[in-house]
Motif scaffolding. Structure first.
Motif, PDB file in Angstrom:
ATOM      1  N   THR A 184       0.808  -1.213   0.000  1.00  0.00           N
ATOM      2  CA  THR A 184       0.000   0.000   0.000  1.00  0.00           C
ATOM      3  C   THR A 184       0.847   1.270   0.000  1.00  0.00           C
ATOM      4  OG1 THR A 184      -0.125  -0.124   2.415  1.00  0.00           O
ATOM      5  CG2 THR A 184      -1.936  -1.123   1.168  1.00  0.00           C
ATOM      6  N   SER A 228      -0.640  -6.636  -9.759  1.00  0.00           N
ATOM      7  CA  SER A 228      -1.457  -5.776 -10.627  1.00  0.00           C
ATOM      8  C   SER A 228      -2.588  -5.096  -9.865  1.00  0.00           C
ATOM      9  CB  SER A 228      -2.041  -6.588 -11.779  1.00  0.00           C
ATOM     10  OG  SER A 228      -2.968  -7.554 -11.303  1.00  0.00           O
ATOM     11  N   SER A 229      -2.916  -5.595  -8.679  1.00  0.00           N
ATOM     12  CA  SER A 229      -3.996  -5.004  -7.898  1.00  0.00           C
ATOM     13  C   SER A 229      -3.504  -4.252  -6.668  1.00  0.00           C
ATOM     14  CB  SER A 229      -4.988  -6.090  -7.462  1.00  0.00           C
ATOM     15  OG  SER A 229      -4.361  -7.037  -6.606  1.00  0.00           O
ATOM     16  N   ALA A 230      -2.240  -4.454  -6.297  1.00  0.00           N
ATOM     17  CA  ALA A 230      -1.709  -3.775  -5.109  1.00  0.00           C
ATOM     18  C   ALA A 230      -0.202  -3.658  -5.231  1.00  0.00           C
ATOM     19  CB  ALA A 230      -2.069  -4.540  -3.840  1.00  0.00           C
ATOM     20  N   LEU A 259      -0.581   1.235  -7.010  1.00  0.00           N
ATOM     21  CA  LEU A 259      -1.823   0.556  -7.392  1.00  0.00           C
ATOM     22  C   LEU A 259      -2.589   0.117  -6.148  1.00  0.00           C
ATOM     23  CD1 LEU A 259      -0.364  -1.661 -10.258  1.00  0.00           C
ATOM     24  CD2 LEU A 259      -1.628   0.489 -10.485  1.00  0.00           C
ATOM     25  N   PRO A 260      -3.930   0.258  -6.171  1.00  0.00           N
ATOM     26  CA  PRO A 260      -4.749   0.736  -7.287  1.00  0.00           C
ATOM     27  C   PRO A 260      -4.593   2.234  -7.508  1.00  0.00           C
ATOM     28  CG  PRO A 260      -6.116   0.367  -5.361  1.00  0.00           C
ATOM     29  CD  PRO A 260      -4.759  -0.154  -5.013  1.00  0.00           C
ATOM     30  N   SER A 261      -5.076   2.692  -8.654  1.00  0.00           N
ATOM     31  CA  SER A 261      -4.955   4.085  -9.037  1.00  0.00           C
ATOM     32  C   SER A 261      -5.711   4.992  -8.081  1.00  0.00           C
ATOM     33  CB  SER A 261      -5.511   4.275 -10.461  1.00  0.00           C
ATOM     34  OG  SER A 261      -5.627   5.645 -10.782  1.00  0.00           O
ATOM     35  N   ASP A 267      -6.828   4.130 -15.104  1.00  0.00           N
ATOM     36  CA  ASP A 267      -5.827   3.159 -14.675  1.00  0.00           C
ATOM     37  C   ASP A 267      -4.434   3.637 -15.070  1.00  0.00           C
ATOM     38  OD1 ASP A 267      -7.748   1.399 -13.668  1.00  0.00           O
ATOM     39  OD2 ASP A 267      -8.036   0.464 -15.633  1.00  0.00           O
ATOM     40  N   TYR A 268      -3.438   3.340 -14.291  1.00  0.00           N
ATOM     41  CA  TYR A 268      -2.042   3.641 -14.587  1.00  0.00           C
ATOM     42  C   TYR A 268      -1.817   5.117 -14.977  1.00  0.00           C
ATOM     43  CZ  TYR A 268      -1.784  -1.409 -14.495  1.00  0.00           C
ATOM     44  OH  TYR A 268      -1.868  -2.720 -14.098  1.00  0.00           O
TER      45      TYR A 268
END
Length: 326
Positions: A184, A228-230, A259-261, A267-268
Motif C-alpha cells: 500500500t 497488478s492489484s496492489a 496501485l490501485p490508481s 488506470d495507470y
C-alpha cells in the motif's frame, strides 16, 4: 581534519537507514478533470519540435554524457535486471519460454525464445508507443499509428543509440528506515524533497532516476502476490516533481504506478503522465536490490547508467539489462 569529519559524517548517513522519519503524506486523490489539468501542465508536446520522437531523451546532451562518464571511479558495474522467470506464478502468469534444440544439424545448440515482456514479470523498457490517452500518443501522434503490424512512430528503434547518462538512486525504503515498502506504499513529491535534503544529492536535467520501493525484497520476504492489484509506487505529485527537474528517464522495481490508481476512472495514471504527456520512456520491473546494496557500500547514490534496447522496428519496448557503473 574538517575534510575527514565531513567524509565520516557522509559515510554514517549512508551506513544506516534513517529510522526517525516523518510518515509519508496521506495519499492524494484526483478527479479526471484534475488529472487532465495536470496532463496539460506537464505536457512536453512540441517542446523539441512537432515531429520529434525521443521525448525527454533530448535532455541527455553530449555534456551530460561526458559528466556521466566521469562518475566511473570505482570501476564496479551492477546489473539492474532480473533473470527471466520461467515459472508461472501469480505475478508472472505468462512466463518466459526457451525452446532448446540440442545439436541442431549435428553442430550447434540453439534457442527459440517466447516472451510477453510487458507486465509485471520481466525487466523491460516502455517505448513512447506503449500507451496513449484520449486517442493520442506522445507529441500528438494518433493512436492509429500503432497497428497490428507494429508502430509507425515512437517505436523501439528510436533508442538505437542507447541511453548513457547519470543515474540517481532514490531509495525510499532506506529513507523511511524500512527494508521495503508494503503493497500500500506510495511516494509523493514531499518524499522526493526529503530524500534530497537527507542525502544532499540533487536531481538535475538529463538524469535517469531510479526509484526503489523494495518490491523484490518484499517478494522474497512474503512471497509473490497479485501485484497488478496492489503495489507501492508513485503518486501524481511525484511526476510533477520529476518534470520540474527535467528528468530524462525513469526506472522502477515495479510498474511506477501506486496501485490501485488514485485517479478516478483512470488506470495507470503515472504511465500516462510520463509516457504520453512528458514523452518519458520507462524501465519497469527492474532489480534495484543489488544497486541499492552497492550504493550503501560505496556511500554513493549516483553512477553511470547505460542501457541499449534491442532495435525492434515497430516495437513498443524490449527486454533490457541496464547497467549501473560506479
Amino acid at each position: 581534519m574538517n575534510r575527514l569529519i565531513t567524509t565520516l559524517a557522509f559515510a554514517a548517513l549512508f551506513a544506516l537507514p534513517c529510522a526517525a522519519q516523518t510518515p509519508s503524506q496521506p495519499r492524494e486523490s484526483l478527479t479526471k478533470a484534475q488529472f487532465d489539468e495536470m496532463f496539460h501542465k506537464l505536457s512536453n508536446w512540441g517542446r523539441w519540435g512537432k515531429d520529434e520522437q525521443k521525448g525527454t531523451l533530448n535532455l541527455i546532451t553530449p555534456a551530460k554524457r561526458q559528466q556521466a562518464a566521469k562518475l566511473v571511479t570505482a570501476g564496479i558495474s551492477v546489473s539492474l535486471a532480473r533473470d527471466l522467470n520461467t515459472a508461472k506464478e501469480i505475478d508472472n502468469p505468462d512466463p518466459f519460454q526457451d525452446a532448446m534444440a540440442l545439436g541442431a544439424d549435428g553442430k550447434f545448440n540453439t534457442d527459440t525464445y517466447k516472451v510477453n515482456f510487458h507486465g509485471f514479470g520481466f525487466s523491460h523498457f516502455d517505448a513512447l508507443s506503449h500507451t496513449f490517452y484520449d486517442g493520442k500518443l506522445y507529441n500528438g501522434f494518433s493512436d492509429h499509428a500503432i497497428t497490428p503490424h507494429g508502430g509507425e512512430v515512437l517505436d523501439a528503434t528510436q533508442y538505437r543509440d542507447g541511453i548513457f547518462t547519470r543515474g540517481v538512486l532514490i531509495d525510499i525504503p532506506w529513507l523511511r528506515g524500512l527494508p521495503y515498502l508494503e503493497k500500500t506504499g506510495h511516494i509523493s513529491a514531499a518524499d522526493l524533497d526529503l530524500w534530497e535534503r537527507k542525502t544532499g544529492v540533487h536531481v538535475t536535467s538529463g538524469d535517469a532516476v531510479l526509484i526503489r520501493t523494495g518490491r523484490w525484497a518484499l517478494r522474497n520476504a512474503k512471497g509473490p502476490w497479485d501485484i497488478s492489484s496492489a503495489a507501492a509506487g508513485l503518486d501524481p505529485s511525484a511526476v510533477a516533481w520529476l518534470h520540474k527537474r527535467d528528468v530524462a528517464f525513469l526506472v522502477s522495481d515495479a510498474a511506477h504506478d501506486a496501485l490501485p490508481s488514485a485517479v478516478q476512472g483512470i488506470d495507470y495514471p503515472i504511465h500516462i503522465l510520463t509516457i504520453v504527456a512528458m514523452g518519458m520512456s520507462l524501465a519497469d520491473q527492474c532489480n534495484l536490490e543489488d544497486v541499492a546494496a552497492t550504493a550503501l557500500k560505496l556511500h554513493r547514490q549516483t553512477f553511470l547508467l547505460t542501457l541499449a534496447p534491442i532495435r525492434i522496428k515497430g516495437g513498443t519496448g524490449a527486454l533490457i539489462n541496464p547497467i549501473a557503473t560506479f
